[in-house]
Write a protein that holds these residues in place. Structure first.
Motif, short mmCIF file in Angstrom:
data_model
loop_
_atom_site.label_atom_id
_atom_site.label_comp_id
_atom_site.label_asym_id
_atom_site.label_seq_id
_atom_site.Cartn_x
_atom_site.Cartn_y
_atom_site.Cartn_z
N VAL A 175 -67.10 100.36 -76.74
CA VAL A 175 -68.51 100.54 -77.06
C VAL A 175 -68.76 102.01 -77.43
N GLY A 176 -68.07 102.91 -76.73
CA GLY A 176 -68.22 104.34 -77.00
C GLY A 176 -67.88 104.69 -78.44
N ASP A 177 -66.93 103.96 -79.05
CA ASP A 177 -66.53 104.24 -80.44
C ASP A 177 -67.65 103.96 -81.44
N LEU A 178 -68.64 103.16 -81.02
CA LEU A 178 -69.75 102.82 -81.93
C LEU A 178 -70.80 103.94 -81.98
N ASN A 179 -70.77 104.79 -80.98
CA ASN A 179 -71.83 105.78 -80.84
C ASN A 179 -71.96 106.71 -82.05
N GLY A 180 -73.14 106.71 -82.64
CA GLY A 180 -73.42 107.62 -83.75
C GLY A 180 -72.95 107.14 -85.12
N LEU A 181 -72.27 105.98 -85.17
CA LEU A 181 -71.80 105.46 -86.46
C LEU A 181 -72.98 105.08 -87.35
N LYS A 182 -72.90 105.45 -88.62
CA LYS A 182 -73.94 105.02 -89.57
C LYS A 182 -73.47 103.69 -90.18
N MET A 183 -74.18 102.62 -89.86
CA MET A 183 -73.74 101.29 -90.30
C MET A 183 -74.86 100.52 -90.97
N ARG A 184 -74.52 99.88 -92.08
CA ARG A 184 -75.46 98.95 -92.74
C ARG A 184 -75.38 97.62 -92.01
N ILE A 185 -76.44 97.24 -91.35
CA ILE A 185 -76.51 95.94 -90.69
C ILE A 185 -77.97 95.57 -90.47
N PRO A 186 -78.44 94.48 -91.12
CA PRO A 186 -79.87 94.12 -91.01
C PRO A 186 -80.17 93.21 -89.82
N GLY A 187 -81.42 92.83 -89.70
CA GLY A 187 -81.85 91.82 -88.73
C GLY A 187 -81.69 92.27 -87.29
N PHE A 188 -81.65 91.29 -86.40
CA PHE A 188 -81.50 91.59 -84.98
C PHE A 188 -80.11 92.16 -84.69
N GLY A 189 -79.12 91.86 -85.53
CA GLY A 189 -77.79 92.46 -85.37
C GLY A 189 -77.92 93.97 -85.37
N GLY A 190 -78.74 94.47 -86.27
CA GLY A 190 -78.98 95.91 -86.36
C GLY A 190 -79.67 96.43 -85.10
N GLN A 191 -80.60 95.64 -84.57
CA GLN A 191 -81.31 96.06 -83.35
C GLN A 191 -80.35 96.14 -82.16
N VAL A 192 -79.42 95.17 -82.09
CA VAL A 192 -78.46 95.18 -80.98
C VAL A 192 -77.48 96.33 -81.17
N MET A 193 -77.00 96.54 -82.39
CA MET A 193 -76.09 97.66 -82.67
C MET A 193 -76.77 98.98 -82.31
N SER A 194 -78.06 99.07 -82.60
CA SER A 194 -78.81 100.29 -82.30
C SER A 194 -78.80 100.55 -80.79
N ARG A 195 -78.94 99.48 -80.01
CA ARG A 195 -78.90 99.63 -78.55
C ARG A 195 -77.52 100.03 -78.06
N LEU A 196 -76.49 99.78 -78.90
CA LEU A 196 -75.12 100.18 -78.54
C LEU A 196 -74.79 101.56 -79.11
#
Ligand code: CA
Length: 368
Positions: A175-196
């Protein structure tokens, strides 16, 4: 006596012929569309024309409507940006800039978060389950009620099946590897990724490649091997993750302005609904038929296939349901739909664990 019977037969025969002729005439009148008006509509879409799968679904709706109305009701599809930008389809349909559009409801969660259910939500329903929810689980009625606030009626018109989990420039193990990554992802997937910890971006499909290649994005997701190969995403990032836990069976849809819809003859409304059904099934079949070969082509090139770690999947699922509960506590409409949807999900998961999953687990992994 004999002569009389003959005359009677002739009389009956003539009467039958006259009745038959009248009947034929009636049949001709009620089945032909020639008496119905010539109608020309525009369909704006969220898609680049190069994607014959997803733009192809919009084309299918238009082609089938024309075929079923003997060309009297013609709809022309337009790619993203030709009339309005790809993520402004709902607005254009609501404002009658166009009569209809082909898009995904989750692009508009800023207007009402419950619209996400119409497309897909993380750890939600597969394509088969989405169709069950839409057509026989109250989903269509739910979406019609939501869209009535926008003076719109919608119908499912395409599905991708379970998507891939996106392209990353470097490996993501924790999960730590996701921190700060700029990612294109719409919808609630984006909301969950944002929380990660992900820095979430939403771009239309046609703009992803350049953003990823030029470094404006570190990661991006679109759909799956066939489309992603066409968009060239494999040339901009090496690691290709699965599964697309945020999009297990996204439904795409046609949206129609209600005033325009209500003006249509009933025959055209029925043709439109049937065309949407056909696009819904055909797009899924197309993806399922094409993705395997495209994945093999990607792997034969430089693409490195990776599965999401259990740590990431578990954290994402936990955050997804925490997010849904939060939304439900803030929004009564969302709460009502979410609770019904969750009950439906629990029941169909139990059933599909018995029939689909047990079959797939054995056969997919033990091929003769
Ligand atoms: Ca996607």
């Amino acid at each position: 006596m004999k002569r009389r019977k003959l005359i009677n037969n002739i009389t009956v025969g003539a009467a039958s012929a006259a009745a038959l002729a009248a009947c034929n005439q009636t049949t001709t009148q009620t089945t032909t569309t020639d008496s119905l008006p010539k109608i020309r509509w525009k369909m704006t879409t969220s898609w680049p024309r190069s994607l014959d799968t997803i733009f192809g679904a919009a084309q299918t709706v238009c082609d089938r409507v024309a075929a079923m109305t003997n060309g009297r009701f013609k709809i022309t599809p337009y790619s993203a940006g030709e009339i309005v930008p790809g993520l402004e389809v709902l607005d254009a349909v609501q404002q009658r800039t166009v009569q209809c559009g082909h898009t995904a409801s989750y692009y508009y969660i800023g207007k009402n978060p419950a619209l996400a259910f119409g497309t897909t939500i993380p750890f939600g329903l597969t394509a088969q389950q989405q169709n069950a929810w839409y057509y026989h689980g109250g989903g269509l009625e739910t979406m019609h009620k939501l869209y009535s606030d926008f003076n719109i009626i919608s119908f499912p018109a395409g599905n991708t099946g379970v998507q891939m989990g996106g392209w990353f420039k470097r490996e993501i193990k924790t999960v730590g590897d996701l921190n700060g990554l700029k990612m294109r992802i719409p919808g609630f997937g984006g909301q969950v990724m944002s929380r990660l910890g992900v820095n979430v971006q939403v771009l239309p499909g046609g703009e992803i490649f350049l953003a990823l290649e030029r470094g404006a994005l570190d990661a991006a997701e679109w759909v799956g091997p066939y489309d992603d190969l066409k968009l060239g995403l494999h040339k901009a990032a090496k690691y290709y993750y699965y599964p697309g836990w945020w999009e297990p069976g996204p439904t795409f849809e046609v949206q129609v302005n209600l005033n325009e819809w209500n003006k249509l003859p009933k025959e055209y409304q029925e043709a439109f609904k049937s065309a949407a059904y056909q696009a819904n099934i055909s797009m899924l079949a197309q993806y399922d038929a094409l993705n395997g070969a495209a994945l093999a082509e990607l792997i034969a090139g430089d693409t490195e296939l990776r599965s999401y770690s259990q740590e990431i999947l578990q954290a994402a699922q936990k955050e997804a349901f925490a997010f849904y509960e939060e939304k439900a506590s803030q929004d009564a409409t969302f709460k009502e739909i979410y609770e019904e949807w969750k009950k439906f999900r629990e029941q169909i998961y139990k059933w599909n664990a018995i029939n689909e999953l047990s079959f797939a687990q054995f056969t997919f992994n033990n091929q003769e």
